[in-house]
Design a protein around this motif. Structure first.
Motif, short mmCIF file in Angstrom:
data_model
loop_
_atom_site.label_atom_id
_atom_site.label_comp_id
_atom_site.label_asym_id
_atom_site.label_seq_id
_atom_site.Cartn_x
_atom_site.Cartn_y
_atom_site.Cartn_z
N GLY A 182 -44.83 33.54 -4.88
CA GLY A 182 -44.34 32.91 -3.66
C GLY A 182 -43.87 31.49 -3.91
N ARG A 183 -42.89 31.06 -3.12
CA ARG A 183 -42.30 29.73 -3.30
C ARG A 183 -42.26 29.00 -1.96
N HIS A 184 -42.24 27.69 -2.04
CA HIS A 184 -42.09 26.87 -0.84
C HIS A 184 -40.62 26.86 -0.46
N PRO A 185 -40.26 27.33 0.74
CA PRO A 185 -38.83 27.48 1.07
C PRO A 185 -38.05 26.17 1.10
N ILE A 186 -38.73 25.04 1.28
CA ILE A 186 -38.04 23.75 1.34
C ILE A 186 -38.11 23.04 -0.01
N ARG A 187 -39.30 23.02 -0.61
CA ARG A 187 -39.45 22.30 -1.87
C ARG A 187 -38.61 22.93 -2.98
N GLU A 188 -38.44 24.24 -2.96
CA GLU A 188 -37.65 24.85 -4.03
C GLU A 188 -36.17 24.48 -3.93
N GLN A 189 -35.71 24.11 -2.74
CA GLN A 189 -34.34 23.64 -2.62
C GLN A 189 -34.18 22.24 -3.20
N ILE A 190 -35.25 21.45 -3.15
CA ILE A 190 -35.20 20.09 -3.69
C ILE A 190 -35.39 20.10 -5.21
N ILE B 96 -42.52 25.86 -9.47
CA ILE B 96 -43.30 26.93 -10.09
C ILE B 96 -43.89 27.80 -8.99
N PRO B 97 -43.55 29.09 -8.95
CA PRO B 97 -44.09 29.98 -7.91
C PRO B 97 -45.57 30.27 -8.14
N ASN B 98 -46.25 30.68 -7.08
CA ASN B 98 -47.68 30.97 -7.15
C ASN B 98 -47.99 32.25 -6.39
N ASP B 99 -49.10 32.87 -6.76
CA ASP B 99 -49.57 34.08 -6.08
C ASP B 99 -50.61 33.70 -5.04
N ALA B 100 -50.82 34.61 -4.10
CA ALA B 100 -51.85 34.42 -3.07
C ALA B 100 -52.37 35.79 -2.66
N TYR B 101 -53.67 35.84 -2.38
CA TYR B 101 -54.29 37.11 -1.98
C TYR B 101 -55.46 36.78 -1.06
N ALA B 102 -55.48 37.36 0.11
CA ALA B 102 -56.55 37.08 1.08
C ALA B 102 -56.86 38.35 1.86
N SER C 241 -51.52 17.66 -7.90
CA SER C 241 -51.43 18.93 -8.62
C SER C 241 -50.73 20.02 -7.83
N GLY C 242 -50.50 19.80 -6.54
CA GLY C 242 -49.77 20.78 -5.74
C GLY C 242 -50.60 21.51 -4.70
N LYS C 243 -51.78 20.98 -4.36
CA LYS C 243 -52.63 21.66 -3.37
C LYS C 243 -51.96 21.73 -2.01
N SER C 244 -51.42 20.60 -1.55
CA SER C 244 -50.78 20.57 -0.23
C SER C 244 -49.55 21.49 -0.19
N THR C 245 -48.75 21.45 -1.24
CA THR C 245 -47.56 22.31 -1.28
C THR C 245 -47.95 23.77 -1.24
N TYR C 246 -49.04 24.12 -1.93
CA TYR C 246 -49.47 25.52 -1.99
C TYR C 246 -49.88 26.04 -0.61
N PRO D 19 -39.39 33.86 0.43
CA PRO D 19 -39.16 33.55 -0.98
C PRO D 19 -40.33 34.01 -1.85
N ALA D 20 -40.24 35.20 -2.38
CA ALA D 20 -41.29 35.76 -3.24
C ALA D 20 -40.75 37.00 -3.92
N GLN D 21 -41.51 37.51 -4.89
CA GLN D 21 -41.17 38.79 -5.51
C GLN D 21 -41.73 39.96 -4.71
N TYR D 22 -42.88 39.74 -4.09
CA TYR D 22 -43.49 40.73 -3.19
C TYR D 22 -44.34 39.97 -2.19
N ALA D 23 -44.38 40.47 -0.96
CA ALA D 23 -45.18 39.79 0.06
C ALA D 23 -45.58 40.78 1.14
#
Length: 471
Positions: free
Chosen positions: A121-129, A135-141, A156-161, A179-183
């Motif tokens: 997953g990617r931040h839709p705004i930060r990736e444009q900048i 760097i994309p990240n995964d999430a699972y909940a 380190s990117g906690k807020s962005t994540y 913005p992700a490979q799967y969601a």
């Protein structure tokens, strides 16, 4: 005689002539005003023409108003059709914007399930900048990983994540690709964010007071189907009070059954809540050179606590603080770490909590496998892997329990109501915090918090900690 016709809003048209003209003015001129080197006057015919102009202007205004009123009456009879046309145009514009966004940025179509799962997953705004550096990240909940504590060093990117998770959730629920490979996302009824870290000078409110006010609002409205992101909490007051409040609020959020991402620098918070069902600890990885001369942020989420907690000293060193100050800070940090290790002793109750969480996790994985769409071969491979992992982890827990045969701390702490908080779906039972009691010399006690609300709990969509049947 030289005459000049001029206009004034008060008198309208009037005649102006030089005051140097010899002799008296003719009687035809009326309303005569003398001003220095000129004379202003009118005639009777000119006054009549001014009145005709005024009447004509008023008539035009009345006719225009009547025309507008007739047009409005005609439009009102067709307003329903106009609304449908405007809605269709706005919907077409929105879908066109979504299509262009998804095509140009390689977005994918999300799925609506009971599990939040994001791959790359990617931040839709930060990736444009930072398109080349992001760097994309995964999430699972899931209900068994619903409260995720995010730690890591500064920048380190906690807020962005955590903000990217909230943004893509909103995008998915309004029908946009993400913005992700799967969601896949569960339906969230509410989204709460506690992310600001500044004073509210207009309201005469400090940072800490603003945090408490926002958290009070969250607790008054939170539901099991809510999503909450918290970026730092309790940092605006003393360390002891801040950690105590963070623990109490975290306990209440766990009891609410909502999906929560809690970014914090309180590493003790993750240790204290480690035994609670539904709590996991993640961190944003960073590489620190052996001589602490360089720190490289990986901006990638990883499991477990931060391996090296002295990243603050590394950042201070990079800021060229005096060596004496850094050496003193390092010695104090090492002394406090040794004290914490002496207080940090395992117990049989902690091992029992780990076993309970392992069983709940296996149960959830089996239900997900049952409801999935895997073929027989893939399902068989998954079950074998789950079995092997379960056996290894259970064996390790049993060995740990053998180290404490006479520990009498296997006591379940009953929940007690806490006033002045309002959260849905209380947990009815949780393990006591014996490990933390030993670690902190009985100075603090982690008890599960029960709070009430008038809103519908909706707990049938979640797995209860003590349940043995999926509702």
């Amino acid at each position: 005689m030289v005459l000049d016709l001029k206009y004034d809003t008060a008198r309208q048209y009037y005649i102006c002539l030089p005051a140097t003209e010899p002799g008296p003015l003719p009687d035809i001129f009326i309303n005569v005003y003398r001003k220095r080197n000129r004379i202003e006057c009118q005639t009777l015919d000119l006054v009549k023409l001014n009145q005709k102009i005024t009447n004509a202007h008023s008539e035009v205004i009345n006719m225009s108003d009547q025309t507008i009123q007739d047009l409005l009456r005609d439009v009102c009879t067709e307003v329903s059709g106009l609304f449908r046309v405007s809605e269709a145009i706005s919907m077409l514009d929105m879908l066109g914007a979504f299509a262009q966004l998804a095509t140009n940025n390689e977005y994918i179509r999300p799925e609506l399930t009971e599990t939040l799962a994001i791959k790359s997953g990617r931040h839709p705004i930060r990736e444009q900048i930072h398109s080349s550096k992001f760097i994309p990240n995964d999430a699972y909940a899931t209900p068994q990983t619903r409260f995720q504590i995010i730690t890591g060093c500064n920048m380190s990117g906690k807020s962005t994540y955590i903000r990217s998770l909230a943004l893509v959730t909103v995008m998915a629920q309004i029908g946009c690709f993400v913005p992700a490979q799967y969601a896949s996302f569960p339906i969230s009824h509410q989204l709460f964010a506690r992310v600001a870290t500044s004073d509210d000078l207009d309201a005469n409110v400090s940072t800490f007071a603003a945090e408490m006010r926002e958290m009070a609002f969250i607790f008054r409205n939170i539901q099991p189907r809510s999503m909450v992101i918290i970026d730092e909490l309790g940092r605006g007051t003393s360390t002891t009070d801040g950690l105590a409040i963070a623990i109490a609020l975290a306990e209440a959020l766990i009891s609410s059954k909502a999906l929560v991402w809690f970014a914090t620098h309180f590493h003790d918070l993750a240790q204290i809540l480690a035994g609670r069902s539904g709590v996991i600890n993640l961190h944003l990885a960073a590489d620190i050179a052996p001589d602490a001369s360089k720190m490289t942020m990986q901006y990638r989420i990883a499991e477990g606590p931060v391996p090296d907690r002295r990243y603050g000293l590394v950042l201070a060193k990079l800021a060229d603080l005096p060596p004496a100050v850094l050496n003193k800070a390092r010695s104090v940090s090492e002394a406090m770490a040794r004290l914490a290790r002496r207080r940090n002793s395992s117990s049989r109750a902690v091992a029992i909590a780990k076993k309970r969480r392992l069983l709940l996790s296996l149960r959830e994985q089996l239900f997900l496998a049952r409801d999935g769409t895997m073929d027989n071969a893939g399902l068989r491979a998954l079950l074998i892997k789950l079995q092997d992992d379960f056996v290894l982890r259970m064996t390790a827990i049993n060995r740990e329990m053998e180290l404490y045969p006479g520990d009498e701390s296997e006591i379940e702490a009953h929940t007690e109501p806490v006033s002045n908080l309002s959260v849905h779906t209380p947990e009815t039972q949780a393990l006591g915090s014996t490990e933390y009691n030993k670690r902190m010399d009985n100075t603090l006690k982690s008890e599960p918090i029960v709070i009430e609300s008038d809103l519908d709990s909706g707990s049938e969509n979640f797995i209860d900690d003590d349940s043995v049947v999926l509702i």
